[in-house]
Motif scaffolding. Sequence first.
Motif, mmCIF file in Angstrom:
data_model
loop_
_atom_site.group_PDB
_atom_site.id
_atom_site.type_symbol
_atom_site.label_atom_id
_atom_site.label_comp_id
_atom_site.label_asym_id
_atom_site.label_seq_id
_atom_site.Cartn_x
_atom_site.Cartn_y
_atom_site.Cartn_z
ATOM 1 N N LYS A 110 22.456 43.439 98.278
ATOM 2 C CA LYS A 110 23.512 43.942 99.155
ATOM 3 C C LYS A 110 24.887 43.714 98.537
ATOM 4 C CE LYS A 110 21.133 43.768 103.583
ATOM 5 N NZ LYS A 110 21.067 43.120 104.903
ATOM 6 N N GLU A 111 25.067 42.593 97.878
ATOM 7 C CA GLU A 111 26.343 42.337 97.190
ATOM 8 C C GLU A 111 26.591 43.363 96.092
ATOM 9 O OE1 GLU A 111 26.286 38.283 95.811
ATOM 10 O OE2 GLU A 111 26.209 37.503 97.866
ATOM 11 N N ARG A 112 25.540 43.862 95.487
ATOM 12 C CA ARG A 112 25.651 44.857 94.410
ATOM 13 C C ARG A 112 25.855 46.280 94.934
ATOM 14 N NH1 ARG A 112 23.520 43.905 89.131
ATOM 15 N NH2 ARG A 112 23.097 41.724 88.778
ATOM 16 N N GLY A 113 25.586 46.497 96.242
ATOM 17 C CA GLY A 113 25.828 47.822 96.787
ATOM 18 C C GLY A 113 24.717 48.431 97.618
ATOM 19 N N VAL A 114 23.589 47.745 97.763
ATOM 20 C CA VAL A 114 22.520 48.241 98.629
ATOM 21 C C VAL A 114 22.995 48.096 100.072
ATOM 22 C CG1 VAL A 114 20.163 47.802 99.454
ATOM 23 C CG2 VAL A 114 20.673 47.717 97.000
ATOM 24 N N ALA A 115 22.892 49.163 100.851
ATOM 25 C CA ALA A 115 23.379 49.139 102.232
ATOM 26 C C ALA A 115 22.481 48.310 103.135
ATOM 27 C CB ALA A 115 23.505 50.557 102.766
ATOM 28 N N GLU A 116 21.164 48.440 102.932
ATOM 29 C CA GLU A 116 20.222 47.691 103.769
ATOM 30 C C GLU A 116 18.878 47.594 103.071
ATOM 31 O OE1 GLU A 116 19.405 45.206 105.851
ATOM 32 O OE2 GLU A 116 20.838 46.128 107.243
ATOM 33 N N VAL A 117 18.151 46.537 103.407
ATOM 34 C CA VAL A 117 16.797 46.328 102.908
ATOM 35 C C VAL A 117 15.868 46.308 104.116
ATOM 36 C CG1 VAL A 117 15.247 44.721 101.730
ATOM 37 C CG2 VAL A 117 17.590 45.032 100.886
ATOM 38 N N PHE A 118 14.814 47.104 104.048
ATOM 39 C CA PHE A 118 13.850 47.201 105.138
ATOM 40 C C PHE A 118 12.515 46.647 104.660
ATOM 41 C CE2 PHE A 118 16.981 50.510 105.781
ATOM 42 C CZ PHE A 118 17.359 50.272 107.098
ATOM 43 N N GLY A 119 12.083 45.571 105.288
ATOM 44 C CA GLY A 119 10.833 44.931 104.892
ATOM 45 C C GLY A 119 9.638 45.518 105.609
ATOM 46 N N PRO A 120 8.455 45.044 105.257
ATOM 47 C CA PRO A 120 7.226 45.507 105.899
ATOM 48 C C PRO A 120 7.310 45.293 107.410
ATOM 49 C CG PRO A 120 6.719 44.142 104.011
ATOM 50 C CD PRO A 120 8.202 44.025 104.240
ATOM 51 N N GLY A 121 6.833 46.271 108.154
ATOM 52 C CA GLY A 121 6.820 46.152 109.604
ATOM 53 C C GLY A 121 8.076 46.653 110.291
ATOM 54 N N THR A 122 9.076 47.061 109.520
ATOM 55 C CA THR A 122 10.282 47.609 110.130
ATOM 56 C C THR A 122 9.910 48.879 110.894
ATOM 57 O OG1 THR A 122 11.681 46.784 108.319
ATOM 58 C CG2 THR A 122 12.595 48.544 109.691
ATOM 59 N N GLU A 123 10.380 48.985 112.115
ATOM 60 C CA GLU A 123 10.133 50.191 112.910
ATOM 61 C C GLU A 123 10.776 51.387 112.217
ATOM 62 O OE1 GLU A 123 8.403 50.585 115.793
ATOM 63 O OE2 GLU A 123 7.799 48.487 115.749
ATOM 64 N N LEU A 124 10.064 52.495 112.139
ATOM 65 C CA LEU A 124 10.586 53.695 111.496
ATOM 66 C C LEU A 124 11.879 54.153 112.151
ATOM 67 C CD1 LEU A 124 7.243 55.611 110.944
ATOM 68 C CD2 LEU A 124 8.625 54.438 109.214
ATOM 69 N N GLU A 125 11.943 54.073 113.466
ATOM 70 C CA GLU A 125 13.149 54.500 114.187
ATOM 71 C C GLU A 125 14.359 53.652 113.790
ATOM 72 O OE1 GLU A 125 15.324 57.091 116.193
ATOM 73 O OE2 GLU A 125 13.176 57.317 115.858
ATOM 74 N N THR A 126 14.143 52.381 113.474
ATOM 75 C CA THR A 126 15.233 51.507 113.031
ATOM 76 C C THR A 126 15.838 52.035 111.737
ATOM 77 O OG1 THR A 126 14.181 49.588 114.055
ATOM 78 C CG2 THR A 126 15.791 49.140 112.315
ATOM 79 N N THR A 127 14.985 52.424 110.808
ATOM 80 C CA THR A 127 15.456 52.953 109.529
ATOM 81 C C THR A 127 16.153 54.297 109.722
ATOM 82 O OG1 THR A 127 13.583 51.847 108.466
ATOM 83 C CG2 THR A 127 14.770 53.477 107.154
ATOM 84 N N ILE A 128 15.575 55.162 110.530
ATOM 85 C CA ILE A 128 16.162 56.481 110.784
ATOM 86 C C ILE A 128 17.545 56.331 111.413
ATOM 87 C CG2 ILE A 128 15.939 58.562 112.214
ATOM 88 C CD1 ILE A 128 12.814 58.174 111.773
ATOM 89 N N GLU A 129 17.655 55.484 112.420
ATOM 90 C CA GLU A 129 18.949 55.284 113.078
ATOM 91 C C GLU A 129 19.968 54.673 112.118
ATOM 92 O OE1 GLU A 129 20.180 56.403 115.969
ATOM 93 O OE2 GLU A 129 18.283 57.481 115.977
ATOM 94 N N PHE A 130 19.529 53.749 111.259
ATOM 95 C CA PHE A 130 20.449 53.172 110.282
ATOM 96 C C PHE A 130 21.017 54.268 109.386
ATOM 97 C CE2 PHE A 130 21.699 51.435 106.243
ATOM 98 C CZ PHE A 130 22.483 50.356 106.622
ATOM 99 N N VAL A 131 20.151 55.148 108.922
ATOM 100 C CA VAL A 131 20.604 56.246 108.062
ATOM 101 C C VAL A 131 21.598 57.126 108.812
ATOM 102 C CG1 VAL A 131 19.892 58.361 106.872
ATOM 103 C CG2 VAL A 131 18.589 56.236 106.553
ATOM 104 N N ARG A 132 21.250 57.531 110.013
ATOM 105 C CA ARG A 132 22.137 58.405 110.793
ATOM 106 C C ARG A 132 23.501 57.770 111.025
ATOM 107 N NH1 ARG A 132 17.526 60.444 114.744
ATOM 108 N NH2 ARG A 132 17.068 62.420 113.710
ATOM 109 N N GLU A 133 23.508 56.472 111.268
ATOM 110 C CA GLU A 133 24.763 55.774 111.585
ATOM 111 C C GLU A 133 25.586 55.458 110.336
ATOM 112 O OE1 GLU A 133 23.649 52.387 113.914
ATOM 113 O OE2 GLU A 133 22.837 53.642 115.529
ATOM 114 N N ASN A 134 24.964 55.435 109.173
ATOM 115 C CA ASN A 134 25.665 54.952 107.981
ATOM 116 C C ASN A 134 25.820 55.975 106.863
ATOM 117 O OD1 ASN A 134 26.161 51.913 108.442
ATOM 118 N ND2 ASN A 134 24.101 52.298 109.199
#
Length: 139
Positions: A110-134
């Motif tokens: 994240k310090e290098r520039g990755v916006a977010e890291v999604f680990g195993p078990g992350t809800e798909l909707e969480t990732t989709i909403e993160f993308v839409r918001e960011n």
Amino acid sequence: MSADAEQRTIRCLVAKVGLDGHDRGAHVIARAFRDAGFEVIYSGLHNAPDEIVQAAVQEDVDVLGISILSGAHNTLVPKVIEGLEEYGAMEDTLLIVGGVIPDDDERELKERGVAEVFGPGTELETTIEFVRENVRDRR
């Protein structure tokens, strides 16, 4: 997110980098992004960082999602970041990473520039909403 960003289709590259042959998660997220209305390009397996950068730049993607389970994230993801920076594309590209990433490594990415890291078990909707918001506004 701006009204323009809501009206246009979000372009995503879901990428497998390095020798990691585990692509089930990449296929799942690519399908979820498509179902959410995103335009999705899947890189296939065994890509070098520069191949991923070339694809992201040539396809003018809004989002680059790197799926990596090989443990080589500290080597390969920074190479992708460097390549995006060389092309001046890092600023316009939302970079997300999925996989098994230890907390200390996540902080460094994240310090290098990755916006977010999604680990195993992350809800798909969480990732989709993160993308839409960011996703970056591209006016």
